[in-house]
Design a protein around this motif. Structure first.
Motif, mmCIF file in Angstrom:
data_model
loop_
_atom_site.group_PDB
_atom_site.id
_atom_site.type_symbol
_atom_site.label_atom_id
_atom_site.label_comp_id
_atom_site.label_asym_id
_atom_site.label_seq_id
_atom_site.Cartn_x
_atom_site.Cartn_y
_atom_site.Cartn_z
ATOM 1 N N GLY A 53 -9.294 -4.696 -63.347
ATOM 2 C CA GLY A 53 -8.177 -3.726 -63.211
ATOM 3 C C GLY A 53 -7.182 -3.982 -64.070
ATOM 4 N N ARG A 54 -5.667 -3.598 -63.485
ATOM 5 C CA ARG A 54 -4.952 -4.146 -64.412
ATOM 6 C C ARG A 54 -4.579 -5.537 -64.530
ATOM 7 N NH1 ARG A 54 -0.572 -5.680 -60.858
ATOM 8 N NH2 ARG A 54 -0.757 -5.152 -58.723
ATOM 9 N N HIS A 55 -5.399 -6.242 -63.988
ATOM 10 C CA HIS A 55 -5.128 -7.772 -64.135
ATOM 11 C C HIS A 55 -5.812 -8.370 -65.372
ATOM 12 C CE1 HIS A 55 -2.998 -8.177 -60.429
ATOM 13 N NE2 HIS A 55 -3.950 -7.619 -59.907
ATOM 14 N N ASN A 65 -8.429 -7.159 -69.227
ATOM 15 C CA ASN A 65 -8.715 -5.947 -70.133
ATOM 16 C C ASN A 65 -10.285 -6.248 -70.544
ATOM 17 O OD1 ASN A 65 -8.491 -8.442 -71.810
ATOM 18 N ND2 ASN A 65 -6.510 -7.494 -72.730
#
Length: 308
Positions: A49-51, A53
């Motif tokens: 997720g946002r943690h 790429n």
């Protein structure tokens, strides 16, 4: 990230693709936000997720991919009501009944107008690729949704030969036998409290929850010729699940000891490390459970190799 469901597939002619090349290919099919006139879109996203790429994580030959599926929710009733209103207005204005062809055109017009304003539902679907065992598992609630993810992977790689995992003894036969005769149950297998029994013909399906599966009532139903199409079970110390007649594993619940082990692992508040640690522990358990199930079901059946 612990899986809730699992649809299993056997890989044939396993594609030999390096991690870096796979990452690049997944990036080419990465998810993009829905356009205003698009009803749905499917693409790869970062498992962390946002943690993070990265589009793929690999731990000891186990690969984790995540697809993001988005679709606009436009209730058919809303479209139908608007079409009926507009059709009635036109019939009054023109003094004639509206032909079916014009109503269909009106429906398409309403759909195109309303679609950009519809709510968007997003769903993340994980795919586990066991490169050592040539096995793929999809954490999806339905076989149809799992097949969508496989189609995306096939498009990403250019070719993907897979078939649903199959065993020599069908799950229906094995589950029915285990219910009928306690002596046939494998030593590590404990029955749960949920079952689905299907009769031959059109007598419907009997579903029971929170029941003693060894009760006289269940035995009486089985004596009537019904067969088990779903059966709750537990593999001691590993997990509990509901086995389906198509070999899907659903309602997965991992043992508390395993979850405790995962929570006690020092990840230094690194979300990616936490993801990979949980994934490693989960796939280790799932691999053991799958091998055990295949053995209990008489071994794996030989399936015809599919076309790419």
């Amino acid at each position: 990230m612990w899986f809730k469901n699992l649809h299993l597939y056997r890989l044939h002619e396993t594609p030999d693709i390096a991690l870096e090349a796979l990452e690049e290919a997944l990036g080419d099919q990465a998810h993009r936000p829905l356009g205003g006139s698009e009803a749905r879109r499917l693409g790869w996203c970062a498992p962390a997720g946002r943690h993070g790429n990265r589009h793929v994580h690999e731990v000891q030959g186990q690969r984790l991919l995540t697809a993001l599926r988005q679709e606009r929710l436009l209730p058919a009733g809303v479209v139908r009501e608007e079409v009926e209103t507009r059709a009635a207005d036109r019939e009054v204005a023109e003094g004639r009944p509206l032909p079916r062809k014009e109503k269909q055109a009106l429906k398409e017009q309403v759909y195109e107008e309303f679609l950009p304003r519809a709510f968007v539902r997003s769903q993340r679907i994980e795919l586990w690729w066991d490169t050592r065992r040539a096995l793929i598992g999809v954490n999806a609630s339905s076989r149809k949704r799992a097949e969508e993810i496989l189609d995306l992977l096939r498009q990403t790689l250019g070719s993907l030969k897979v078939t649903p995992l199959a065993t020599r003894t069908t799950p229906i036969r094995a589950m029915t036998t285990w219910l009928n005769d306690t002596a046939t149950r494998p030593p590590m297998l404990m029955l749960g409290d949920q079952v689905e029994l299907k009769a031959q013909g059109d007598d419907g399906v009997l579903r029971a929850r929170q029941v003693d599966l060894d009760s006289d009532e269940i035995q009486t139903v089985l004596a009537g010729g019904r067969q088990a199409t779903k059966l709750a079970m537990e593999l001691e110390g590993q997990l509990s699940l509901v086995l389906h007649d198509d070999l899907a594993l659903k309602s997965l619940r991992f043992a508390d000891a395993l979850l405790d082990e995962a929570s006690q692992t020092d990840d230094g508040d690194d979300a990616v490390l936490r993801l990979e640690t949980d994934f490693a522990l989960m796939t280790q358990t799932l691999s053991a459970v799958i091998e055990q199930l295949i053995e209990w079901l008489g071994g794996e059946a030989q399936a015809a190799t599919p076309t790419p």
